[in-house]
Structure formats: C-alpha cells, structure tokens
Motif scaffolding. Structure first.
Motif: not given
Length: 220
Positions: A43-48
């Motif tokens: 994941q690029l971000s925690e929510t991505g």
C-alpha cells in the motif's frame, strides 16, 4: 498573507531517500540461475488500495572505469545476447560472492575482465540500473595507478567473455561516443559522463573507495 515561501530550488539538497511502505505479501514467482523474480503487494498509504508489482530481485553489481596515466579510459567489447549486439562496456560483474567487500569485488572484476590491478580507487557514481523493474544497484569505481596482472595469474575467460576485446580511448572521445549515440551500455555511459564531470576539479571531489553505499539492498 502568503505562507512561508518554499526554499529556493537552487538551495535544496536533491537526494534520494528510503520510503518504507506497508508490505502486504511477497512471493517468489520465478527462481533463476542468477536472479529471481518476486511479486510484492503493498500500500502507498494506510488507506490506499493494494498494488502489486513484479520485479527482478538482484544481488547488485560493481563496475570499474580504468584510467591510465595519459587520461585514457579502457573499454571492452562484449557480445550481449538479449540485445543481439557487440557492446563497448567497462569491466563489471555481479556481487554474487557472499560477504565480499564491494571494492574487492570490483578489483576481482578488473583483474578477470581486463587483466589489470589498480593502486588507487575512488567511488565514481552509484545508480539503479532499472528501478521500475529491478532492485539492481550498481556502483562504479574509478581505478587508477594501473598495473598488468602477471600472465600466470590471469583469469581464463570463457563463453562470451572469451571474445572480449580491449580499446583505450581518450575520455573526451568516449564522451563524444556517448553523446553521438554510439555507446549504449549503462555502466559505460554513466561512468564516462561521471568521469568527465569529475575531471573538472582533477577528481578531487570523488568519494573514497570505502564510502557508504546505503542504496545497496544488503545495506538496507
């Protein structure tokens, strides 16, 4: 009122940096003779959303630009099957000996491919060969104070290496060959242009041979 202005571009230090991302899974999808292919989901971000990328898991390599007292550099010609061409290159090889010091690996390749030893070593440049598809990190050294390896100690070259040819060329002429599109090997192109830039201060700005190499996979 406008916020604090950004640092002027000329004053910024441009430097690549580690960027850890959340790794969801990793799988070796191909095990090769020299390198493997792995498939990572991350994941690029925690929510991505989850992304998947396949890439070559590579041990890294070293290359050497040999320079003689006249300021000429040594190129070697070698057949490269994937591109079906004879390429003018510089001595180079894999870091596939476990625990081998980077400079020792470079000295080994210089001896095996060019029958030379060097008394003066500097780091010329570090780069990733193809960061969109491979983890391969390459360090190029400038090798000077050259001597010939005695005949009885020379490496017996086989396969494609048995056809290696040598050519000493003035650095300026090598730069011209790069800019005119006559040289294509990445280590040769990068090394030649880096040496031309480093020549401006007589190579005084080059890093020592044992300079840290944090971009190499073994150092991260």
């Amino acid at each position: 009122m406008p916020g604090t202005p950004e640092t002027p571009q000329a004053a910024r230090q441009v430097s690549d940096a580690p960027s850890p991302r959340r790794l969801l899974s990793t799988e070796k999808v191909y095990e090769g003779r020299i390198w493997d292919v792995v498939s990572d989901s991350f994941q690029l971000s925690e929510t991505g959303e989850s992304l998947t990328r396949d890439y070559i898991d590579h041990p890294g390599a070293v290359a050497v630009l040999p320079m003689n007292d006249a300021g000429e550099v040594l190129l070697i010609r070698q057949y490269r099957h994937p591109v079906g061409m004879d390429l003018w290159e510089i001595p180079a090889g894999l870091l596939d000996v476990e625990g081998e010091d980077f400079v020792a690996g470079a000295a080994r390749e210089l001896a095996e491919e060019a029958d030379l030893a060097a008394g003066e070593w500097n780091v010329l440049v570090d780069f990733f060969n193809s960061p969109g598809s491979s983890s391969e990190a390459i360090r190029i050294y400038l090798a000077r104070d050259l001597t010939d390896v005695p005949h009885q100690e020379r490496h017996e070259r086989t396969d494609e290496e048995a056809e290696i040819e040598f050519h000493w060329i003035a650095l300026d002429d090598a730069v011209a060959a790069v800019l005119e599109g006559r040289l294509h090997n990445p280590s040769a192109v990068v090394g030649i242009l880096a040496a031309a830039a480093a020549k401006a201060d007589g190579f005084a700005g080059l890093r020592p041979a044992d300079a840290p190499w944090p971009a190499h996979p073994s150092q991260r």
